[in-house]
Design a protein around this motif. Structure first.
Motif, PDB file in Angstrom:
ATOM      1  N   GLY A  60       0.696  -1.332  -0.049  1.00 17.18           N
ATOM      2  CA  GLY A  60       0.001   0.007   0.120  1.00 17.18           C
ATOM      3  C   GLY A  60       0.958   1.163  -0.023  1.00 17.18           C
ATOM      4  O   GLY A  60       1.922   1.104  -0.524  1.00 17.18           O
ATOM      5  N   PHE A  61       0.530   2.328   0.687  1.00 18.50           N
ATOM      6  CA  PHE A  61       0.822   3.671   0.722  1.00 18.50           C
ATOM      7  C   PHE A  61       0.466   4.450   1.644  1.00 18.50           C
ATOM      8  O   PHE A  61      -0.074   3.968   2.624  1.00 18.50           O
ATOM      9  N   SER A  62       1.008   5.711   1.921  1.00 20.55           N
ATOM     10  CA  SER A  62       0.408   6.677   3.036  1.00 20.55           C
ATOM     11  C   SER A  62      -0.728   7.291   2.661  1.00 20.55           C
ATOM     12  O   SER A  62      -1.082   7.614   1.367  1.00 20.55           O
ATOM     13  N   LEU A  63      -1.676   7.121   3.356  1.00 19.25           N
ATOM     14  CA  LEU A  63      -2.813   8.133   3.473  1.00 19.25           C
ATOM     15  C   LEU A  63      -2.566   9.192   4.215  1.00 19.25           C
ATOM     16  O   LEU A  63      -2.649   9.293   5.337  1.00 19.25           O
ATOM     17  N   THR A  64      -1.950  10.374   3.573  1.00 17.75           N
ATOM     18  CA  THR A  64      -1.613  11.750   4.125  1.00 17.75           C
ATOM     19  C   THR A  64      -2.915  12.727   4.373  1.00 17.75           C
ATOM     20  O   THR A  64      -3.693  12.427   3.670  1.00 17.75           O
ATOM     21  N   GLY A  65      -2.868  13.522   5.253  1.00 17.91           N
ATOM     22  CA  GLY A  65      -3.580  14.706   5.268  1.00 17.91           C
ATOM     23  C   GLY A  65      -4.023  15.268   3.994  1.00 17.91           C
ATOM     24  O   GLY A  65      -5.088  15.694   3.496  1.00 17.91           O
ATOM     25  N   GLY A  66      -2.982  15.548   2.957  1.00 13.30           N
ATOM     26  CA  GLY A  66      -3.188  16.064   1.867  1.00 13.30           C
ATOM     27  C   GLY A  66      -3.790  15.227   1.089  1.00 13.30           C
ATOM     28  O   GLY A  66      -4.801  15.899  -0.130  1.00 13.30           O
ATOM     29  N   SER A  67      -3.719  14.102   0.960  1.00 12.28           N
ATOM     30  CA  SER A  67      -4.086  13.249  -0.277  1.00 12.28           C
ATOM     31  C   SER A  67      -5.824  12.773   0.136  1.00 12.28           C
ATOM     32  O   SER A  67      -6.690  12.716  -0.534  1.00 12.28           O
ATOM     33  N   ALA A  68      -5.882  12.776   1.737  1.00  6.65           N
ATOM     34  CA  ALA A  68      -7.184  12.677   2.103  1.00  6.65           C
ATOM     35  C   ALA A  68      -8.216  13.727   1.788  1.00  6.65           C
ATOM     36  O   ALA A  68      -9.337  13.845   1.550  1.00  6.65           O
ATOM     37  N   MET A  69      -7.476  15.028   1.669  1.00  2.00           N
ATOM     38  CA  MET A  69      -8.324  16.234   1.328  1.00  2.00           C
ATOM     39  C   MET A  69      -8.619  16.314  -0.017  1.00  2.00           C
ATOM     40  O   MET A  69      -9.826  16.573  -0.412  1.00  2.00           O
ATOM     41  N   LEU A  70      -7.618  16.021  -0.516  1.00  2.00           N
ATOM     42  CA  LEU A  70      -7.946  16.147  -2.111  1.00  2.00           C
ATOM     43  C   LEU A  70      -9.043  15.084  -2.635  1.00  2.00           C
ATOM     44  O   LEU A  70      -9.925  15.384  -3.604  1.00  2.00           O
ATOM     45  N   ILE A  71      -8.894  13.890  -2.159  1.00  2.00           N
ATOM     46  CA  ILE A  71      -9.844  12.629  -2.534  1.00  2.00           C
ATOM     47  C   ILE A  71     -11.255  13.021  -2.248  1.00  2.00           C
ATOM     48  O   ILE A  71     -12.289  12.835  -2.821  1.00  2.00           O
ATOM     49  N   SER A  72     -11.127  13.506  -0.857  1.00  2.00           N
ATOM     50  CA  SER A  72     -12.718  14.091  -0.265  1.00  2.00           C
ATOM     51  C   SER A  72     -13.117  15.138  -0.973  1.00  2.00           C
ATOM     52  O   SER A  72     -14.518  15.202  -1.135  1.00  2.00           O
ATOM     53  N   ARG A  73     -12.527  15.826  -1.475  1.00  2.00           N
ATOM     54  CA  ARG A  73     -13.046  16.964  -2.434  1.00  2.00           C
ATOM     55  C   ARG A  73     -13.440  16.441  -3.777  1.00  2.00           C
ATOM     56  O   ARG A  73     -14.027  17.333  -4.459  1.00  2.00           O
ATOM     57  N   LEU A  74     -13.323  15.413  -4.213  1.00  2.00           N
ATOM     58  CA  LEU A  74     -13.441  15.037  -5.583  1.00  2.00           C
ATOM     59  C   LEU A  74     -15.159  14.909  -5.487  1.00  2.00           C
ATOM     60  O   LEU A  74     -15.680  14.505  -4.723  1.00  2.00           O
ATOM     61  N   PRO A  75     -15.597  15.016  -6.886  1.00  2.00           N
ATOM     62  CA  PRO A  75     -17.235  14.772  -7.138  1.00  2.00           C
ATOM     63  C   PRO A  75     -17.455  13.190  -6.608  1.00  2.00           C
ATOM     64  O   PRO A  75     -16.653  12.203  -6.609  1.00  2.00           O
TER      65      PRO A  75
END
Length: 300
Positions: A60-75
């Motif tokens: 797997g990989f890191s689920l960072t705060g930045g990636s979580a924020m970007l994914i959460s803002r997707l449609p």
């Protein structure tokens, strides 16, 4: 009449290439690769089922705060398709099975924070102000969506820094853990693990410090091998046992492959080794073959 059949064509696969110098980034090559019989020209890989070493628990990989924020803002539909592709093992999913989280902020968070930030000069040895929602607020909700898709995912978590008031320099960058804060920092880990469990998230493993020789990241904290051994042996390990969290694995080091002396020194402390399950490694420096050296030196 005798019919002569042509040999079946060799199966072909498309090759998508990313080069180390970044001249090609996930590009489909013009020539497909073919499986053929006969001797190859590259190095031989010999599989010996009778000889076993480490067991793979997941990828797997890191689920960072930045990636979580970007994914959460997707449609919504785009986000769901992405989560399905990443975390489901059927259809077109790749079945990610391991995630790494930061305890508090990482250098890929929107801002630097801990779960117990205080104004300068104040302390909180009772951790009365501990707040799992202090920053990176998208991580936990997104993680719950991921676990709903694949509840078997294992999670490892690590801090980039202790809260500023626990550190020698009272800052987020560099500095060390103050000796009088070893005990409360161990309880900080316990608070985090229990708070995550209350949200329905079980953390499989932790490390005491991300990149303990990195003093430049924001946040970061320096911890030498003797300090890490003492922290694990006298504070963190016993604190997890007392809190009923003994099944949470502790891995030492969590830095590059070019300083094997650090984890070896931690393992040399038998008191610390009693609480350790292994060592964690990055590959920004050194050679990955050091993992085999470590396993040979300390196979347990």
């Amino acid at each position: 009449m005798t019919q002569i059949s042509s040999p079946a064509p060799a199966p072909a696969i498309s090759v998508w290439l990313t080069s180390a110098d970044r001249s090609r980034l996930f590009e489909c090559t013009e020539n497909a690769a073919f499986f053929q019989t006969g001797a190859g020209v590259g190095p031989a890989i010999t599989l010996d089922p009778a000889q076993t070493r480490q067991t793979m628990e997941g990828f797997g990989f890191s689920l960072t705060g930045g990636s979580a924020m970007l994914i959460s803002r997707l449609p919504t539909d785009v986000k769901q398709n992405l989560l399905n592709e990443l975390f489901l093992a059927d259809a077109d999913g790749i079945g990610v099975s391991f995630l790494r989280l930061s305890i508090g902020a990482s250098d890929l968070s929107e801002c630097s924070y801990s779960y117990d930030d205080l104004p300068a000069g104040q302390t909180d040895f009772e951790l009365a102000n501990f707040d799992l929602d202090a920053g990176d607020r998208e991580v936990v909700p997104l993680l719950l969506e991921i676990l709903a898709l694949n509840p078997a995912i294992k999670i490892i978590a690590t801090p980039w820094s202790a809260p500023r008031w626990m550190k020698t320099n009272q800052g987020s960058v560099g500095g060390k853990l103050r000796p009088e804060c070893y005990a409360v920092y161990a309880q900080y880990f316990v608070k985090y693990l229990l708070a995550m469990r209350e949200r329905g998230i079980a953390v499989h493993a932790i490390t005491p410090q991300n990149e303990p020789q990195n003093f430049k990241n924001d946040p970061s904290m320096v911890m030498d091998a003797a300090e890490q051994a003492e922290f694990v042996k006298t504070y963190l390990g016993p604190a997890l046992v007392e809190a009923g969290l003994a099944e949470v694995e502790i891995l030492c080091w969590d830095h590059n492959c070019d300083v094997k002396e650090y984890p070896l020194a931690v393992f040399a402390d038998t008191g610390a080794r009693n609480y350790l399950r292994g060592s964690a490694w990055h590959l920004y420096g050194g050679d990955i073959s050091v993992l085999s050296e470590m396993h040979a030196a300390i196979p347990t």
